[in-house]
Write a protein that holds these residues in place. Sequence first.
Motif, mmCIF file in Angstrom:
data_model
loop_
_atom_site.group_PDB
_atom_site.id
_atom_site.type_symbol
_atom_site.label_atom_id
_atom_site.label_comp_id
_atom_site.label_asym_id
_atom_site.label_seq_id
_atom_site.Cartn_x
_atom_site.Cartn_y
_atom_site.Cartn_z
ATOM 1 N N GLY A 34 16.071 -1.162 1.569
ATOM 2 C CA GLY A 34 15.505 -0.970 0.240
ATOM 3 C C GLY A 34 15.121 0.475 -0.008
ATOM 4 N N LEU A 35 14.689 1.163 1.043
ATOM 5 C CA LEU A 35 14.282 2.556 0.908
ATOM 6 C C LEU A 35 15.475 3.460 0.647
ATOM 7 C CD1 LEU A 35 11.878 4.543 1.107
ATOM 8 C CD2 LEU A 35 12.455 4.798 3.516
ATOM 9 N N HIS A 36 16.561 3.250 1.386
ATOM 10 C CA HIS A 36 17.695 4.153 1.238
ATOM 11 C C HIS A 36 18.811 3.572 0.381
ATOM 12 C CE1 HIS A 36 19.697 1.847 4.401
ATOM 13 N NE2 HIS A 36 18.684 2.084 5.198
ATOM 14 N N GLY A 37 18.749 2.294 0.032
ATOM 15 C CA GLY A 37 19.711 1.699 -0.888
ATOM 16 C C GLY A 37 21.065 1.369 -0.294
ATOM 17 N N PHE A 38 21.187 1.354 1.027
ATOM 18 C CA PHE A 38 22.453 1.030 1.669
ATOM 19 C C PHE A 38 22.601 -0.476 1.806
ATOM 20 C CE2 PHE A 38 22.554 5.188 4.352
ATOM 21 C CZ PHE A 38 22.952 5.901 3.247
ATOM 22 N N GLY A 39 23.834 -0.923 1.756
ATOM 23 C CA GLY A 39 24.137 -2.306 2.079
ATOM 24 C C GLY A 39 24.109 -2.486 3.588
ATOM 25 N N PRO A 40 24.214 -3.727 4.045
ATOM 26 C CA PRO A 40 24.149 -3.987 5.501
ATOM 27 C C PRO A 40 25.200 -3.228 6.310
ATOM 28 C CG PRO A 40 23.957 -6.036 4.277
ATOM 29 C CD PRO A 40 24.290 -4.970 3.275
ATOM 30 N N ALA A 97 20.445 16.103 0.841
ATOM 31 C CA ALA A 97 20.494 14.640 0.854
ATOM 32 C C ALA A 97 19.973 14.011 -0.433
ATOM 33 C CB ALA A 97 19.726 14.103 2.060
ATOM 34 N N ASN A 98 18.713 14.278 -0.777
ATOM 35 C CA ASN A 98 18.101 13.609 -1.923
ATOM 36 C C ASN A 98 16.922 14.448 -2.407
ATOM 37 O OD1 ASN A 98 16.509 11.862 -3.568
ATOM 38 N ND2 ASN A 98 17.482 10.088 -2.596
ATOM 39 N N ARG A 99 16.869 14.715 -3.686
ATOM 40 C CA ARG A 99 15.793 15.547 -4.244
ATOM 41 C C ARG A 99 14.410 14.949 -4.050
ATOM 42 N NH1 ARG A 99 18.020 17.976 -9.875
ATOM 43 N NH2 ARG A 99 19.350 19.531 -8.910
ATOM 44 N N ARG A 100 14.327 13.629 -3.921
ATOM 45 C CA ARG A 100 13.028 12.976 -3.701
ATOM 46 C C ARG A 100 12.318 13.520 -2.468
ATOM 47 N NH1 ARG A 100 13.927 6.681 -3.362
ATOM 48 N NH2 ARG A 100 15.068 7.518 -1.636
ATOM 49 N N ILE A 101 13.100 13.968 -1.496
ATOM 50 C CA ILE A 101 12.523 14.468 -0.248
ATOM 51 C C ILE A 101 11.643 15.688 -0.511
ATOM 52 C CG2 ILE A 101 13.076 15.423 2.035
ATOM 53 C CD1 ILE A 101 15.637 13.680 1.952
ATOM 54 N N LEU A 102 11.975 16.461 -1.535
ATOM 55 C CA LEU A 102 11.156 17.626 -1.871
ATOM 56 C C LEU A 102 9.726 17.198 -2.180
ATOM 57 C CD1 LEU A 102 11.293 20.716 -2.313
ATOM 58 C CD2 LEU A 102 11.691 20.220 -4.725
ATOM 59 N N PHE A 103 9.586 16.106 -2.909
ATOM 60 C CA PHE A 103 8.256 15.637 -3.311
ATOM 61 C C PHE A 103 7.612 14.735 -2.272
ATOM 62 C CE2 PHE A 103 10.762 16.532 -7.099
ATOM 63 C CZ PHE A 103 9.969 17.522 -7.658
ATOM 64 N N ALA A 104 8.424 14.009 -1.515
ATOM 65 C CA ALA A 104 7.891 13.072 -0.530
ATOM 66 C C ALA A 104 7.532 13.745 0.787
ATOM 67 C CB ALA A 104 8.903 11.951 -0.273
ATOM 68 N N GLN A 105 8.197 14.851 1.119
ATOM 69 C CA GLN A 105 7.968 15.495 2.409
ATOM 70 C C GLN A 105 7.522 16.950 2.274
ATOM 71 O OE1 GLN A 105 11.301 15.192 5.103
ATOM 72 N NE2 GLN A 105 10.397 16.548 6.597
#
Length: 120
Positions: A34-40, A97-105
């Motif tokens: 759910g966090l990264h949105g990958f399928g199994p 990888a993902n812009r969210r990392i700028l705000f999350a980390q």
Amino acid sequence: MGTLANVLVGLVAALHTYILVMEMFLWEKKPGRGLHGFGPDMARATAPLAANQGLYNGFLAAGLVWGLIAGDPTGFRVQVFFLVCVVIAGVFGAATANRRILFAQALPGALALAAVLVAR
């Protein structure tokens, strides 16, 4: 200000411990997917890479905890070193990888770093 700096460093350490758990142990399970949105299938294929990233996040958390418990000047220097590592890793992750990392980390790391430097 020293107390605020310690709390922020502790929160960044807790964040990286959370990331370790998600990447090393929950990557293929529902919370991780759910966090990264990958399928199994994609989660299974990328699990070894995620585990490696999780281990590095654990080292960041361990370094920050070391900085909190070590006496000065070592504690201060260790906190600055590991917080700079957190910020650089966050900026690199956001760029690659993902812009969210700028705000999350990177942002929490930068705020903690600023507090540590101001408290000095």
